[in-house]
Enzyme design. Structure first.
Site, mmCIF file in Angstrom:
data_model
loop_
_atom_site.group_PDB
_atom_site.id
_atom_site.type_symbol
_atom_site.label_atom_id
_atom_site.label_comp_id
_atom_site.label_asym_id
_atom_site.label_seq_id
_atom_site.Cartn_x
_atom_site.Cartn_y
_atom_site.Cartn_z
ATOM 1 N N CYS A 17 16.720 -12.857 -3.626
ATOM 2 C CA CYS A 17 16.174 -12.467 -2.330
ATOM 3 C C CYS A 17 17.293 -12.162 -1.345
ATOM 4 O O CYS A 17 17.127 -11.351 -0.451
ATOM 5 C CB CYS A 17 15.265 -13.560 -1.802
ATOM 6 S SG CYS A 17 15.987 -15.186 -1.944
ATOM 7 N N GLU A 36 13.688 -3.209 -0.788
ATOM 8 C CA GLU A 36 14.247 -4.217 -1.686
ATOM 9 C C GLU A 36 14.045 -3.747 -3.127
ATOM 10 O O GLU A 36 12.913 -3.543 -3.558
ATOM 11 C CB GLU A 36 13.548 -5.557 -1.467
ATOM 12 C CG GLU A 36 14.120 -6.659 -2.330
ATOM 13 C CD GLU A 36 13.525 -8.024 -2.027
ATOM 14 O OE1 GLU A 36 12.294 -8.123 -1.904
ATOM 15 O OE2 GLU A 36 14.302 -8.997 -1.925
ATOM 16 N N GLU A 67 9.348 -17.748 2.210
ATOM 17 C CA GLU A 67 10.714 -17.297 1.943
ATOM 18 C C GLU A 67 10.564 -15.995 1.173
ATOM 19 O O GLU A 67 10.111 -15.999 0.028
ATOM 20 C CB GLU A 67 11.470 -18.373 1.149
ATOM 21 C CG GLU A 67 12.953 -18.266 1.320
ATOM 22 C CD GLU A 67 13.563 -17.388 0.273
ATOM 23 O OE1 GLU A 67 13.696 -16.164 0.538
ATOM 24 O OE2 GLU A 67 13.887 -17.896 -0.804
ATOM 25 N N SER A 91 7.119 -11.956 -2.595
ATOM 26 C CA SER A 91 7.171 -10.666 -1.889
ATOM 27 C C SER A 91 6.429 -10.728 -0.553
ATOM 28 O O SER A 91 5.498 -11.519 -0.372
ATOM 29 C CB SER A 91 6.546 -9.587 -2.757
ATOM 30 O OG SER A 91 5.166 -9.834 -2.929
ATOM 31 N N ILE A 103 5.395 -20.205 -6.441
ATOM 32 C CA ILE A 103 6.813 -19.835 -6.592
ATOM 33 C C ILE A 103 6.991 -18.602 -7.478
ATOM 34 O O ILE A 103 6.119 -18.258 -8.269
ATOM 35 C CB ILE A 103 7.655 -21.022 -7.131
ATOM 36 C CG1 ILE A 103 7.115 -21.523 -8.477
ATOM 37 C CG2 ILE A 103 7.703 -22.141 -6.103
ATOM 38 C CD1 ILE A 103 8.050 -22.497 -9.178
ATOM 39 N N LYS A 161 1.811 -23.550 -8.411
ATOM 40 C CA LYS A 161 1.608 -22.475 -9.380
ATOM 41 C C LYS A 161 2.940 -21.773 -9.632
ATOM 42 O O LYS A 161 3.476 -21.108 -8.751
ATOM 43 C CB LYS A 161 0.605 -21.437 -8.883
ATOM 44 C CG LYS A 161 0.232 -20.483 -10.038
ATOM 45 C CD LYS A 161 -0.432 -19.198 -9.593
ATOM 46 C CE LYS A 161 0.529 -18.101 -9.287
ATOM 47 N NZ LYS A 161 1.310 -17.611 -10.442
ATOM 48 N N GLU A 207 4.417 -8.494 0.572
ATOM 49 C CA GLU A 207 3.028 -8.035 0.392
ATOM 50 C C GLU A 207 2.121 -9.227 0.084
ATOM 51 O O GLU A 207 1.045 -9.378 0.644
ATOM 52 C CB GLU A 207 2.911 -7.010 -0.758
ATOM 53 C CG GLU A 207 3.643 -5.699 -0.535
ATOM 54 C CD GLU A 207 5.142 -5.829 -0.706
ATOM 55 O OE1 GLU A 207 5.591 -6.568 -1.606
ATOM 56 O OE2 GLU A 207 5.882 -5.206 0.082
HETATM 57 P P1 NAP Z 1 4.797 -11.848 -5.936
HETATM 58 O O1 NAP Z 1 3.567 -11.145 -6.366
HETATM 59 O O2 NAP Z 1 4.987 -12.095 -4.496
HETATM 60 O O3 NAP Z 1 4.832 -13.225 -6.752
HETATM 61 C C1 NAP Z 1 5.284 -14.466 -6.291
HETATM 62 C C2 NAP Z 1 4.267 -15.545 -6.630
HETATM 63 O O4 NAP Z 1 3.069 -15.337 -5.882
HETATM 64 C C3 NAP Z 1 3.842 -15.552 -8.085
HETATM 65 O O5 NAP Z 1 3.616 -16.884 -8.497
HETATM 66 C C4 NAP Z 1 2.552 -14.766 -8.009
HETATM 67 O O6 NAP Z 1 1.686 -14.915 -9.097
HETATM 68 C C5 NAP Z 1 1.952 -15.298 -6.745
HETATM 69 N N1 NAP Z 1 0.894 -14.472 -6.180
HETATM 70 C C6 NAP Z 1 0.654 -13.148 -6.343
HETATM 71 N N2 NAP Z 1 -0.440 -12.761 -5.671
HETATM 72 C C7 NAP Z 1 -0.932 -13.859 -5.061
HETATM 73 C C8 NAP Z 1 -2.069 -14.125 -4.225
HETATM 74 N N3 NAP Z 1 -2.919 -13.166 -3.884
HETATM 75 N N4 NAP Z 1 -2.253 -15.377 -3.769
HETATM 76 C C9 NAP Z 1 -1.404 -16.365 -4.086
HETATM 77 N N5 NAP Z 1 -0.335 -16.182 -4.892
HETATM 78 C C10 NAP Z 1 -0.090 -14.959 -5.365
HETATM 79 O O7 NAP Z 1 6.066 -11.114 -6.480
HETATM 80 P P2 NAP Z 1 6.183 -10.256 -7.849
HETATM 81 O O8 NAP Z 1 4.994 -9.371 -8.006
HETATM 82 O O9 NAP Z 1 6.462 -11.178 -8.947
HETATM 83 O O10 NAP Z 1 7.476 -9.401 -7.523
HETATM 84 C C11 NAP Z 1 7.364 -8.258 -6.679
HETATM 85 C C12 NAP Z 1 8.543 -8.139 -5.740
HETATM 86 O O11 NAP Z 1 8.617 -9.287 -4.890
HETATM 87 C C13 NAP Z 1 9.903 -8.101 -6.393
HETATM 88 O O12 NAP Z 1 10.228 -6.844 -6.871
HETATM 89 C C14 NAP Z 1 10.781 -8.544 -5.270
HETATM 90 O O13 NAP Z 1 11.059 -7.468 -4.424
HETATM 91 C C15 NAP Z 1 9.940 -9.553 -4.540
HETATM 92 N N6 NAP Z 1 10.256 -10.948 -4.947
HETATM 93 C C16 NAP Z 1 10.963 -11.711 -4.082
HETATM 94 C C17 NAP Z 1 11.321 -13.007 -4.441
HETATM 95 C C18 NAP Z 1 12.104 -13.894 -3.529
HETATM 96 O O14 NAP Z 1 12.784 -14.792 -3.998
HETATM 97 N N7 NAP Z 1 12.011 -13.718 -2.226
HETATM 98 C C19 NAP Z 1 10.977 -13.505 -5.693
HETATM 99 C C20 NAP Z 1 10.219 -12.701 -6.561
HETATM 100 C C21 NAP Z 1 9.886 -11.441 -6.161
HETATM 101 P P3 NAP Z 1 1.850 -13.970 -10.396
HETATM 102 O O15 NAP Z 1 2.562 -14.834 -11.332
HETATM 103 O O16 NAP Z 1 0.521 -13.591 -10.848
HETATM 104 O O17 NAP Z 1 2.631 -12.765 -9.979
#
Ligand code: NAP
Ligand code: MG
Length: 496
Positions: free
Chosen positions: A298, A395, A264, A243, A163, A189, A245
């Site tokens: 989001c 975004e 999501e 995200s 999350i 996590k 990515e």
């Molecule tokens: P993110 O990297 O996608 O993080 C979301 C979750 O995924 C976190 O718990 C993250 O851990 C985990 N994660 C990261 N890499 C992973 C991998 N290789 N395998 C499994 N889990 C993994 O997002 P962010 O870097 O925090 O934010 C970047 C952008 O994502 C934001 O600017 C926004 O545009 C978008 N975002 C969207 C939402 C939504 O509600 N849809 C929420 C947050 C962010 P870590 O704690 O290490 O990052």
């Protein structure tokens, strides 16, 4: 102009849980490592939290596997599962002020938002799914021949749940609710920025009577702890919010084992205002639509499409309201907007603001940092935005609104849908036929008419296109946590 008031120390909640929660025990990481979680309003360290990695995920999956394969949770009377979930809700409610303060401290959101928004919505979701626990059942199906055919709906198994940081408690509830009701067990996590409330929720779940091993929480980093959850063969299903990515990485890594996935992800949601709308209501909706949660939503209404006839007048309202928004100490009850969650998000958003200016959009409000401590950004409105500008396509996940002008319906629909995202949209008009027409033609998982950000646990939420797949909330939200088994019984006396 927005100001920053000094954070009030008196409201600081107690930090009780900072270790991993595995098989009902609080344990340090196997590696002994910890990481800092910071207060984004002050940039000060709140606590050191155990940093889980693959070794800890291994233990958590073993516990969750055992709880699923042999433990009482999937086997107990479904109504009892529902009762335990209801008990968890009562415990959350009893601690609501403390939980709201902890959420605000770790995430930066105004404590009043957490208290009146996030946590009530989390309770709504958990109670809604507690009610589903004893209502999950199959069908009898009249197939050809002398057979009795029926379906059973069975839990999918161990759910890995990863999350984000924008709504930590709410994301816990949206993930745990359907999983627990279905009879699944969980390895979660939380995001590295906001691990504290998921740990507190785990403590409350234990107090409520959730058996050991059913819920395991492993704080840590995405590429280590998160990836270990995704790759572990003991995990049957991964639910992810974050995200696009990261979702792509997860999809590739889960492909080997054909794991079930729900995503999501983000959005660039169009918020459409026609000239015949109630303009005061629409302006208020545009404001909430972009600025709720510091713009870290989001479903943020980040592309505001305004009909040309009212463009000037409407933009004036939006700009005026933006300038009045109170940015500051999240613990001040009057604050409407706190800091962004961390420096990386702050820098990313400021980069988008610079790009908007460089590409020739007009910065009609905000555009700067607020104060010099904490990650505060002024509510920002860009006008004269063109569809191809970065601020209109990507975004931003911050308090930055792009205003676009339109003149005709066909052009509007085409432009509103010209995005890889499809999470949400809104339309403001008094013309009921037009409202339904636009709602039908927008390629988005949620369309709000004359409102914005209306959530209810009973109404499904999720994305078209690259905003994700699968739905959370409502009856649809249970599907990803259930398998359907078909049982066919011969009624032929000779057993053919
Ligand atoms: P993110 O990297 O996608 O993080 C979301 C979750 O995924 C976190 O718990 C993250 O851990 C985990 N994660 C990261 N890499 C992973 C991998 N290789 N395998 C499994 N889990 C993994 O997002 P962010 O870097 O925090 O934010 C970047 C952008 O994502 C934001 O600017 C926004 O545009 C978008 N975002 C969207 C939402 C939504 O509600 N849809 C929420 C947050 C962010 P870590 O704690 O290490 O990052
Ligand atoms: Mg990250």
């Amino acid at each position: 102009m927005a100001t920053v008031t000094a954070p009030r120390r008196a409201a600081t909640p107690q930090i009780r849980q900072t270790q991993l929660f595995i098989d009902g025990q609080w344990v340090p990481a196997k590696s002994g490592k910890t990481f800092e979680t910071i207060n984004p309003a002050t940039e000060e360290v709140i606590a050191q939290v155990a940093e889980g990695d693959a070794a800890d995920v291994e233990l958590a999956v073993r516990a969750a596997r055992k709880a699923f394969d042999e433990g009482p949770w999937p086997r107990m009377d479904a109504r009892e599962r529902g009762r335990i979930m209801m008990r968890l809700c009562d415990l959350i409610e009893a601690e609501i002020d403390e939980l709201a303060a902890l959420e605000s401290l770790d995430n930066g959101k105004p404590v009043s938002d957490a208290r009146t928004g996030d946590i009530p919505l989390a309770l709504d979701a958990l109670r809604y799914y507690a009610g589903w626990a004893d209502k999950i059942h199959g069908q009898t199906i009249p197939i050809n021949g002398n057979y009795f055919c029926y379906t059973r709906r069975e839990p999918v198994g161990v759910a890995g749940q990863v999350i984000p940081w924008n709504f930590p408690i709410l994301m816990v509830a949206w993930k745990w609710g359907p999983a627990l009701a279905a009879g699944c067990t969980i390895v979660m996590k939380p995001a590295e920025q906001t691990p504290l409330t998921a740990l507190r929720m785990a403590r409350l779940a234990q107090k409520a009577g959730v058996p050991d091993g059913v819920i395991n929480v492993v704080p840590g980093f995405g590429p280590t702890a998160g990836a270990a959850i995704v790759k572990h063969p003991g995990i049957d299903k991964v639910a992810f919010t974050g995200s696009g990515e990261t979702a792509q990485i997860i999809m590739r890594q889960a492909a080997d084992q054909l794991k079930r996935l729900t995503f999501e992800l983000g959005g660039k949601s169009p918020n459409i205002v026609f000239a015949d709308a109630d303009l005061a209501a629409a302006a208020a909706g545009a404001h909430v639509g972009i600025y709720l949660n510091q713009g870290q939503c989001c479903c943020a209404g980040s592309r505001l499409f305004v009909e040309d006839k009212i463009h000037g007048e409407f933009v004036e309202r939006v700009v005026e309201q933006s300038k009045k928004r109170r940015v500051g100490d999240p613990f001040d009850p009057g604050t409407q907007q706190g800091p962004q969650v961390d420096r990386a998000q702050f820098d990313k958003i400021m980069g988008y603001i610079e790009s908007g200016k460089a590409e020739g959009a007009t910065c009609a409000a905000g555009g700067r940092r607020v104060g010099d401590r904490g990650f505060f950004i002024e509510p920002t409105v860009f006008t004269n935005v063109k569809d191809e500008m970065k601020i209109a396509r990507e975004e931003i996940f911050g308090p930055v609104l792009s205003v676009l002008k339109f003149s005709d319906m066909e052009e509007l629909i085409r432009r509103a849908n010209a995005t890889t995202f499809g999470l949400a949209a809104a339309v403001w008009t008094r013309d009921i036929a037009r409202a339904h027409e636009v709602a039908k033609r927008l390629r988005a998982g949620t369309v709000w008419v004359n409102c914005y950000d209306v959530f209810d646990a009973a109404a499904p939420f999720g994305g078209f296109k690259q905003s994700g797949f699968g739905r959370e909330l409502g009856e649809r939200g249970l599907d990803p946590y259930l398998e359907t088994k078909t049982v066919t019984v011969s009624l032929d006396p000779r057993g053919a």
